[in-house]
Every structure is written in C-alpha cells, then in structure tokens.
Design an enzyme around this catalytic site. Structure first.
Site: not given
Ligand SMILES: Nc1ncnc2c1ncn2[C@@H]1O[C@H](COP(=O)(O)OP(=O)(O)OP(=O)(O)O)[C@@H](O)[C@H]1O
Ligand SMILES: [Mn+2]
Length: 552
Positions: A363, A430, A450
């Site tokens: 995180f 993406d 992401d």
């Molecule tokens: N390691 C991390 N630490 C803190 N926050 C994180 C971390 N990884 C992701 N996030 C937060 O969580 C959000 C969603 O994570 P991620 O983009 O990986 O998932 P997702 O399901 O693909 O989201 P989306 O569908 O919106 O693209 C990120 O935009 C970020 O703000």
């Molecule tokens: Mn995503």
C-alpha cells in the site's frame, strides 16, 4: 502435294483444309483460354490484396494518424526475419505467404493450441471455473527453430543519445535537481528501528516511488516480508471493476490483493475489449519488475503469495464478503465478492481446494498523510465498444496535448511516453488515469498503478499503445539509453530484456510468474519501440528535438 490447283480441289483436299482449320481453331481456343485465365488470376490476386489491405486496416484499427500510418507502413515494407515473425513484422510474412491479413500472430498458434486443448481435454486438471475462458497450452516452439539474423543494434540512435548527453552535461552541472522525498517534506526522519513500511513510504520521492535497488534494500525486504506476514484482516476494496481485497498484516502494514483466476497460459479472449478483459494477478507482479528494470521505479512494489483460503480469507471475512463464499461442486472453496464485473457465482474465484495464489501490491501511504491527485490520461481509450478516442482519429492530436498544462512544459509529456513504453512492452491498453502525489507539485513523476490487464496477448503487438511516442515524437534520453542497452544485448540469453525479466521474476514466490511467450514478446516489442524512435528521428530536422534530456 498442295491443293493450290483448283482442279485438284476434290473431297480429299477439302477435308485436309477442314482439318487444318480445326487445328488452328483448337490452338486459338487454347490460347484464348490461357489469356482469359491469366486475366482472371491477375484480377483475383488484386482483389485479394485490396481486401486484405482493407481488412488489415480495420483489424489493427489503423487510425488516420500519419505517424502511426508511416510506422506501420514501414513495417509492412520490411523484409521479415525470424525474430520478427511473431510480431507485427509478421504481417508481411503472413500477408505474402498465406494471403492472410491479421496482425494477430496467434492465429496459427491458437489453431495449434486449440487442437492441443482438445487432445488434453481429459487430462487438464487445472480448468478455470465454469463459464470462464479455457486455458491454452503452450504455443508451438517452431518459431525458436527459425534461424534469426543478428538483432539491429540501432547504433544510429546510440550516437544520438551520446551526443544529447554530451550537450546537456554542462547544463546539468549548473542545474540543481530537486528531488525531495515524503520524509523530508513531512519533516519525518527514519530511525534504525523504523518499520519497512515507513522506510518505503518516507523514501517515496518526487522522481520515483523507490530508490535504486543497489542503493537501498527496502523494497526487496518489504516484498519478502509481505509474502510471509500473518494476515489479520481482509476487506473488499470499494470501487474498481474487479474484485480486490485490502489485506491488513499483523504488523499494521497493508497490501492490495488481486486473486488468480486463470492459469498463466490463458490469453485475453479474442472478443474481449481491453475493458472487459479479466485482470491477471501475475501481470501486476511482472509489471513491477519490468518497470524497475527499465529504471522508472514508478510502479507499486508487488509480490506473489499463495494463501490458504480457509485460514487466511474465509476465517477473516465478514458481512457481505463472507456471504459470497461457497464450496463448488468440485469441492473447492470459492468466493466472488461484490464488484461491477465478474463478481457472481459463475465467475467465482476458487481455491485448489483452498490454496489460492494472488498478487500483493504494497500500500501507498494513506491519503490523509500523502494525498494524491488523479489525472485523466491524454491518450485514454474510449471504453465504449463502438467509439474511438480523439487521438485515434486526429493525426495532430499531440499538438493539442502539448498546449495543455501540465504537458506544455516540464517532465509530464516525457513521463506519458515512458508509460506508453512500459505499457507497449506488456500490452496494457487500460491506462485511463494516473496519479501523482500532491505534495510534490505538478512536476512530479506519475505513479504506475493498475497493470492487471497487461500480459494478455503474447503474440500480438498493439502498436497503438505507442501513440504518445509516435504522435509526439519525443522520448526521454535516459529511457532511450536504457532501451538501447537491452537491445545491444538482445542476443544474450541472460542479459536481454527477456533474460533480465526471467531472472528478476525468478525471485518471486509464485515463480514462474509469466508464460514464456510473454517474455519473448518483450524483446520483439523492444525493437519495435526503437524502430518508432528511429522513424521520428528520420522525420525530424534535429534529433535533439526527439531525444530529450530533461535532467531526470
Ligand atoms: N498499492 C496501492 N496502494 C494504495 N492504493 C492503491 C494501490 N493500488 C491501487 N490503489 C488504488 O485503488 C484504485 C483501484 O486499483 P486498480 O486500479 O488496481 O484496480 P481496478 O479494479 O483495476 O480499478 P479500475 O477498474 O478503476 O481501473 C487505484 O486507482 C488506486 O487509487
Ligand atoms: Mn483497472
């Protein structure tokens, strides 16, 4: 004796005359049939070529962008070689030899693979959940037997890098680069008993998420720690499209968990868009390693770990999440959570029988301590099944971007190009938004987050991901230098980009992290990036406007 004399023009002579006429006629007819056949053949080939071309255009969604068009045109004109057969250079190969028209080189491989799947139908114990795409076994190793010529060393680009470096050396000496870290800005100092989490958080700097590996061992230690720390709490992460859990460890640290859904060999389904593609836990891990190898150090550290679902998830789940756990007909423990895509019984995440692999992204500091700003990516795709984004239809799109803050000055445009290099190498389409830490101001590095949709199509090179590079025709000098370094060693099994990735990923607990074709794709795509840069340099009056040293 001839029949020239009228007196002798009896029956016999008339017959001979008729026979000769018949032979002439026969010859004439054969000749005309031959001519006709030739015409038909020529017309047919022409039609085939035209339709192939138009199909090729639509299939690879060649946009009207001149830069991209030139780029692709160049590739089409290239003579093929072994190493390029798997990539988009392969268009030429297929086009010429089979009259086929797909950029996707997996057509052949997948046919081969489908046969293999059928053959092994009853011995494949690693099937994904019901209704999910079927795994595809390894591709034919035939490509590795094709002798490939030595890789292009791109010495032309190397000499530009050296020149740009020399010119800027003096300016760099005068320029004091400001690269504070969060600890400095928050007035917090690390002590000898600071936790690994604090070490990671407070060392996050304006230019990168983590310091170079050889200067500081925190990230490696933290990843090792994350892969074994006892888990004390799990909650589902709100928002986002696919299921992910926030994991809390016994020592107070947190990680974002993405579960494994399919085997490594599973490719993005042909009829899925980038926005309906399943997320891959191993792509998150591989992206972190790739980003670090490229010297960006902007991706969140991520490690693989195999969980005991009963003890480490089910026992800790509460409320709505707990209600989604069930035992499948095959006696495996499954759950699906709640999210907008693939969170139902038919898309459940299942253990084997309760062992589950996943990725753990450490995180970032809490938003209260270090708030982040979310930016819309200028080359965002449309996320609509029938619409295109402006950059896909506007050949001078980059001019618009260059006029807008923060791309009009400073480092950000070069950061976006760096991101496109990273995304192209892993095939990630993406990239809709990106984030920066507010504390560092607008001239800070973006965070690479992401990557779950990377590493999905190892036999297809999605050139449009490189649009920021070939539409703006700029690249950071340090990035180009790094890429050239890998290219120079691309025929070394251990020092090529794929070799270095293989080595780096071998340290992860769920190694092998990537299916081999994804690693091989890296070397092929690396050459494509350099080719794109070369075309930019050839178009430019001054290579110094393409290869930029922005003191980072
Ligand atoms: N390691 C991390 N630490 C803190 N926050 C994180 C971390 N990884 C992701 N996030 C937060 O969580 C959000 C969603 O994570 P991620 O983009 O990986 O998932 P997702 O399901 O693909 O989201 P989306 O569908 O919106 O693209 C990120 O935009 C970020 O703000
Ligand atoms: Mn995503």
């Amino acid at each position: 004796m001839g029949c020239s004399q009228p007196l002798r023009m009896g029956k016999h002579c008339f017959l001979r005359f008729t026979t000769m006429k018949l032979r002439d006629r026969l010859i004439l007819s054969i000749a005309s049939v031959l001519v006709l056949m030739t015409i038909i053949l020529v017309l047919d080939v022409e039609t085939m070529l035209t339709s192939s071309r138009s199909l090729l255009n639509s299939k690879v969604s060649i946009q009207s962008s001149r830069g991209r068009h030139t780029f692709i045109q160049r590739h089409l004109q290239k003579t093929t070689n072994g190493s390029r057969e798997n990539g988009s250079f392969g268009i030429n190969n297929k086009f010429n030899s089979n009259g086929m028209n797909s950029l996707d080189d997996n057509t052949h491989d997948e046919k081969h693979q489908r046969k293999e799947v059928n053959r092994h139908k009853f011995v494949d114990y690693d099937q994904p959940p019901t209704g999910a795409p079927q795994p595809q076994p390894k591709a034919s190793p035939s490509s590795s037997t094709t002798p490939s010529p030595p890789p292009d060393p791109f010495t032309d680009l190397l000499s530009i890098v050296v020149k740009v470096e020399k010119i800027n050396r003096r300016a760099k000496q005068k320029h004091r680069h400001w690269n504070p870290n969060l600890g400095e800005l928050l007035g917090l100092e690390l002590s000898s008993d600071s936790s690994l989490w604090d070490r990671f958080h407070l060392q996050i700097a304006r230019d990168w998420l983590h310091p170079p590996r050889d200067k500081d061992p925190t990230v490696d230690l933290l990843l090792q720690h994350t892969s074994v720390q006892p888990i004390v709490k799990i909650t589902q992460k709100e928002g986002g499209t696919q299921l992910k859990l926030i994991i809390e460890f016994a020592d107070g640290g947190h990680a974002l968990f993405k579960p494994m859904r399919f085997t490594r060999e599973q490719q993005t389904l042909k009829n899925h868009f980038y926005f309906t593609d399943y997320e891959r836990h191993n792509a998150e891990i591989a992206a972190f390693h790739l980003d670090r190898l490229l010297g960006f150090r902007r991706a969140v550290p991520c490690v693989g770990r195999t969980l005991n679902m009963t003890r480490e998830l089910y026992a800790l789940a509460t409320g709505d999440l707990l209600k989604t756990f069930f035992i499948s007909p095959d006696n495996n423990l499954c759950f699906h959570g709640k999210c907008s895509y693939y969170c139902d019984t038919s898309h459940a995440i299942c253990g084997n029988p309760d062992q589950l692999e996943g990725s753990f992204a450490v995180f970032l500091p809490g938003k209260e301590a270090a708030p982040r700003k979310v930016w819309r990516h200028p080359w965002r795709r449309s996320y609509h099944k029938r619409r295109k984004a402006q950059w896909q239809v506007d050949e001078s799109y980059c001019d618009l971007v260059r006029d807008v803050h923060p791309y009009s000055d400073g480092r950000r445009l070069l950061d976006v190009v760096d991101m496109s290099v990273l995304d192209f190498l892993m095939g990630n389409m993406d990239r809709h938004h990106y984030e920066t830490f507010k504390m560092f101001g607008n001239n800070s590095a973006p965070i690479h987050l992401d990557h779950g949709r990377g590493f999905g199509k190892p036999f297809h090179d999605e050139l449009s991901i490189l649009a920021p590079l070939y539409q703006c025709c700029v690249i950071r000098q340090t990035t180009l230098k790094k890429l050239l370094g890998f290219q120079q060693r691309s025929d070394s099994a251990s020092q090529s980009l794929s070799g270095r990735m293989r080595q780096s990923l071998s340290q992860d607990p769920i190694s092998p992290v990537l299916w081999e074709p994804h690693l091989l794709a890296l070397d092929r795509r690396l050459a494509l990036i350099l080719q794109a840069v070369r075309l930019c340099v050839e178009k430019a009056d001054d290579p110094g406007t393409v290869v930029l040293d922005d003191f980072h």
